[in-house]
Design a protein around this motif. Structure first.
Motif: not given
Length: 293
Positions: A237-244, A246-250, A258-269
């Motif tokens: 439940x805790x991990x699902x809440x965290x995932x939701x 993060x998904x909302x913020x992205x 995962x793909x969105x975070x990786x893209x954001x990381x690459x953009x920042x780099x």
């Protein structure tokens, strides 16, 4: 000698007992009873908690055949007191402990990986294996364990002399040949068999589920962290809440995180590389101006 009611009836939540001793120690009182439902810490399992009459039992230990209930107030020797378990705590301990038996059995049965260490605290449960397992192998072991749980197999408690228990050696995932006298054997039908002093549910279904959280290399083998029963549900439940969150913020679906975070990381780099290039150019221009002057 205190009668251990918990050994043969792990679902017994309370009993009436007579106080046989009460010794003050470090601001607490170590109370002994003629019988008890409280399991003392041992065999990797944490102790029970609860109440004894109007006192709070925060910890239970055993030494030299004596079981000490650590209470916040003294009790009169010779008086009768009702011992009542904190049942959610007991159930949690039993779920984690039997989960350890079954996951260890699965690792041994499927991959010949032996459990050489068991650690339980209020938040984490680990087993140490003498062999390193892959993600895929641990997933197989996890699924195998849960299949046993969902079949709701009975868990049997028996007692036998060590000379008789040695005959079960080949069926046990581990057998301590140094143990002598009467041994307590915990066996899951058509699955794990081992010597154990802890409390376990009478049926595997009471575990609910077992979930491996993570694993890492440890002393030539691996350390596996897992959760069972209520802990597994709360962890999910805790991990699902965290995932939701993060998904909302992205502004993406959970499975796209995962793909969105990786893209954001690459953009920042990429932006960082551009900023570094601009900074170097500015520094070069300053050096040229200095030399020109």
């Amino acid at each position: 000698m205190t009668i251990k009611l918990f050994e043969n009836n792990s679902l017994l939540k309370q009993c009436v007992a007579k106080v046989t001793a009460c010794t003050p120690k470090d601001g607490k009182y170590l109370v002994e009873l003629d019988q008890t439902v409280f399991f003392p810490e041992g065999g990797g399992q944490l102790s029970d908690r609860g109440k004894l009459a109007d006192t709070v039992v925060s910890h239970v230990s055993e030494k030299d055949g004596h079981i000490y209930h650590e209470c916040d107030k003294p009790l009169e020797v010779g008086a009768e007191a009702e011992a009542v378990l904190d049942w959610p705590v007991r159930l949690d301990r039993m779920q984690q402990h039997l989960g350890e038996h079954l996951l260890s059995y699965a690792c041994w049965k499927l991959f010949k990986a032996n459990n050489i260490g068991f650690h339980m605290n209020e938040d984490d449960v680990f087993i140490d294996l003498d062999k390193e397992l892959t993600d895929e192998e641990l997933l197989q072991a996890e699924l195998y364990t849960n299949e046993i749980i969902w079949e709701n197999r009975p868990v049997h408690i028996s007692y036998m002399d060590s000379t008789e228990a040695v005959k079960l050696k080949d069926k046990m995932r581990k057998f301590n040949s140094k143990l002598t006298g009467t041994l307590r054997i915990v066996s899951v039908e058509d699955a794990d068999i081992c010597t154990c002093c802890g409390t376990h549910p009478p049926f595997t279904g009471m575990l609910g589920s077992v979930k491996v959280i993570r694993h890492e290399k440890h002393k030539g083998g691996c350390r596996v962290e897992f959760v069972c029963g209520r802990r597994a549900l709360l962890d999910a439940d805790a991990k699902n809440s965290t995932l939701l969150s993060v998904a909302a913020s992205l502004s993406v679906k959970p499975e796209q995180v995962p793909a969105a975070v990786n893209k954001q990381k690459n953009d920042l780099l990429a932006q960082l590389d551009i900023a570094k290039s601009k900074l170097l150019k500015i520094e070069e221009e300053k050096l040229q101006e200095t030399y020109a002057a």
